[in-house]
Design an enzyme around this catalytic site. Structure first.
Site, short mmCIF file in Angstrom:
data_model
loop_
_atom_site.label_atom_id
_atom_site.label_comp_id
_atom_site.label_asym_id
_atom_site.label_seq_id
_atom_site.Cartn_x
_atom_site.Cartn_y
_atom_site.Cartn_z
N THR A 114 0.85 -1.21 0.00
CA THR A 114 0.00 0.00 0.00
C THR A 114 0.87 1.25 0.00
O THR A 114 0.67 2.17 -0.80
CB THR A 114 -0.92 0.00 1.24
OG1 THR A 114 -1.78 -1.14 1.17
CG2 THR A 114 -1.76 1.27 1.32
N GLN A 122 1.06 -9.70 -5.22
CA GLN A 122 0.64 -11.11 -5.29
C GLN A 122 1.61 -12.00 -6.06
O GLN A 122 1.36 -13.21 -6.17
CB GLN A 122 -0.76 -11.21 -5.93
CG GLN A 122 -1.86 -10.58 -5.10
CD GLN A 122 -2.17 -11.34 -3.81
OE1 GLN A 122 -1.65 -12.44 -3.58
NE2 GLN A 122 -3.01 -10.77 -2.96
N SER A 163 5.32 -6.83 -1.15
CA SER A 163 4.91 -6.95 0.24
C SER A 163 5.41 -8.29 0.78
O SER A 163 5.46 -9.27 0.04
CB SER A 163 3.37 -6.91 0.29
OG SER A 163 2.94 -6.91 1.62
N ALA A 164 5.77 -8.34 2.06
CA ALA A 164 6.30 -9.59 2.62
C ALA A 164 5.21 -10.58 2.99
O ALA A 164 5.39 -11.79 2.90
CB ALA A 164 7.15 -9.30 3.85
N HIS A 165 4.04 -10.05 3.40
CA HIS A 165 3.07 -10.96 4.04
C HIS A 165 2.24 -11.79 3.07
O HIS A 165 1.38 -12.57 3.47
CB HIS A 165 2.17 -10.20 5.01
CG HIS A 165 1.10 -9.36 4.37
ND1 HIS A 165 -0.18 -9.79 4.22
CD2 HIS A 165 1.14 -8.10 3.88
CE1 HIS A 165 -0.91 -8.83 3.66
NE2 HIS A 165 -0.13 -7.79 3.43
N THR A 217 12.86 5.24 11.10
CA THR A 217 13.77 4.16 11.51
C THR A 217 13.41 2.87 10.78
O THR A 217 12.24 2.46 10.78
CB THR A 217 13.67 3.95 13.04
OG1 THR A 217 14.04 5.18 13.66
CG2 THR A 217 14.58 2.84 13.51
N CYS A 257 -9.42 -6.26 1.99
CA CYS A 257 -9.52 -4.82 2.27
C CYS A 257 -10.89 -4.29 1.88
O CYS A 257 -11.44 -3.42 2.54
CB CYS A 257 -8.46 -4.05 1.52
SG CYS A 257 -7.06 -5.05 1.10
N1 PMP Z 1 -1.93 -4.82 -3.84
C1 PMP Z 1 -2.48 -6.03 -3.95
C2 PMP Z 1 -2.73 -6.61 -5.30
C3 PMP Z 1 -2.83 -6.73 -2.80
O1 PMP Z 1 -3.41 -7.94 -2.90
C4 PMP Z 1 -2.57 -6.16 -1.54
C5 PMP Z 1 -2.93 -6.89 -0.26
N2 PMP Z 1 -4.31 -7.12 -0.12
C6 PMP Z 1 -1.99 -4.89 -1.48
C7 PMP Z 1 -1.67 -4.26 -2.66
C8 PMP Z 1 -1.69 -4.22 -0.18
O2 PMP Z 1 -0.53 -4.77 0.36
P1 PMP Z 1 -0.11 -4.44 1.86
O3 PMP Z 1 -1.03 -5.23 2.74
O4 PMP Z 1 1.31 -4.92 1.95
O5 PMP Z 1 -0.20 -2.97 2.07
#
Ligand code: PMP
Length: 381
Positions: free
Chosen positions: A73, A181, A201-203, A243, A328
């Protein structure tokens, strides 16, 4: 017993090896990577440098091209708002993005539209992907940027990012891709893509929540003309003050390193689950949303005609955990803009759900799914 987790596109569990690597930087290494005067700072700085190298390696990039952020994001927001001033100076106020982008792309672009930019959304085919020609014919001399996600989070459909990169080559139009993704998954395709800006993104790839990166390509030794969103200590080459969260960044680096060596075997495992899933689905009337040949192996967006998706999730809540779209936007109860853009009607969308998995998923109670679909269909729900 908790339900089997099949919502990997929302977020993945953390790999224990990643957690272990991180925990050292919580428990034994308290240093700030910006502290140069003692061994603690130096250890933290070395850990951050290694993580940067690992992320860069997966993208075939230089470590200096990686800017750590709090996630995709923030990376997306940095890409768009960071280019705002440059767009104005150059008189490039036209932006193209696909109609199926994530909210963290569409919402910042909506804000830029309110500030005088012209944002055009490129349509997708019924199979859920952009055709490069649709991008080509919308390009203008004042186009600043094209933003095209690498794979869609709701359908798993990969976008033709390489073709779009080659059609933009030499035009001065910047290319951004939201690879939340696909980072760590579609490794080869992302390497070859030739994007100017990549959000990761890591998660989504077994790392921790709250960390990601923006790849900022150097062209003839120069970066795209980005302005920072955050000002302060000047970390990350002044592009992201604050930081550096050392344990999280270590986690992202480890996620990249494990993905480098394991992404092919993971893909194979994901594909095996997919085949079992598809075989099971043959037992009930259904359609798959998204062009199967372009879909990532760990995602199935399925419509069960005559069955309400919400009712299905509720009926299976003790057995299977899945979703009906982006986590989201799930909070907002809106119809999927992705499925709408694919031309699907409201009934079809209301009957569609998304399953997504990873190597941790070994056994899925498929009989429960089939039974629930049959009984809801019988009851008219
Ligand atoms: N872009 C896409 C295509 C996603 O699937 C997501 C996560 N739902 C995000 C952006 C947002 O990533 P983050 O949770 O790391 O902010």
């Amino acid at each position: 017993m908790r339900p089997v987790y099949l919502d990997y596109n929302a977020t993945t569990p953390v790999d224990p090896r990643i957690l272990e690597a991180m925990s050292r930087y919580y428990e034994q290494e308290p240093g700030n990577a910006g502290s140069r005067t003692h061994v603690y700072g130096q250890a933290a700085e070395a850990a951050v440098a290694l993580a940067r190298k690992r992320v860069a390696r997966l993208l075939d990039a230089d470590p200096e091209e990686i800017v750590f952020t709090s996630g995709a994001t923030e990376s997306n927001n940095t890409a768009f708002f960071g280019l705002e001033a440059y767009g104005r100076t150059e008189g490039r106020l036209h932006i193209l993005a696909s109609a199926i982008e994530h909210a963290s792309v569409l919402d910042p672009l909506r804000v830029l539209r309110g500030r005088g930019f012209e944002v055009e959304l490129v349509p997708v085919t019924p199979g859920g992907y952009v055709q490069p020609d649709e991008v080509a014919r919308r390009l203008r001399p004042d186009t600043l940027l094209v933003s095209l996600m690498h794979a869609n989070n709701e359908t798993g459909v990969r976008q033709p990012i390489r073709d779009v990169a080659s059609l933009l080559s030499g035009t001065g139009v910047l290319l951004h891709t939201d690879a939340a993704q696909t980072f760590g998954k579609d490794v080869e395709d992302l390497r070859a893509a030739g994007c100017d800006l990549i959000s990761i993104s890591a998660h989504k790839t077994y790392g921790p929540k709250g960390v990601g990166a923006l790849y900022v390509r150097r062209h003839h030794g120069r970066r795209p003309p980005l302005s920072p969103l955050l000002y302060g200590g000047g970390q990350e080459w002044g592009l992201r003050s604050g930081t550096v969260p050392v344990p999280l960044v270590v986690g992202l680096g480890m996620a990249a390193e494990l993905a480098r060596t394991e992404h092919l075997s993971r893909r194979k495992a994901d594909h095996a689950v997919r085949l079992a899933f598809l075989k099971t689905l043959e037992r009930v009337d259904h359609t798959i949303n998204g062009e199967p040949d372009r879909t990532q192996p760990h995602v199935l967006n399925v419509c069960f005609p005559g069955v309400d998706g919400e009712a299905l999730m509720l009926a299976l809540r003790d057995s299977l955990a899945f979703s009906n779209g982006a986590a989201c936007s799930a909070a907002r109860y809106t119809r999927s803009h992705v499925l709408q853009a694919m031309g699907l009607d409201d009934d079809h969308i209301a009957s569609s759900v998304r399953f997504s998995w990873g190597p941790g998923v070994v056994s899925i109670p498929f009989d429960d799914l089939i039974e629930a679909v049959r009984s809801l269909r019988g009851s008219g729900l």
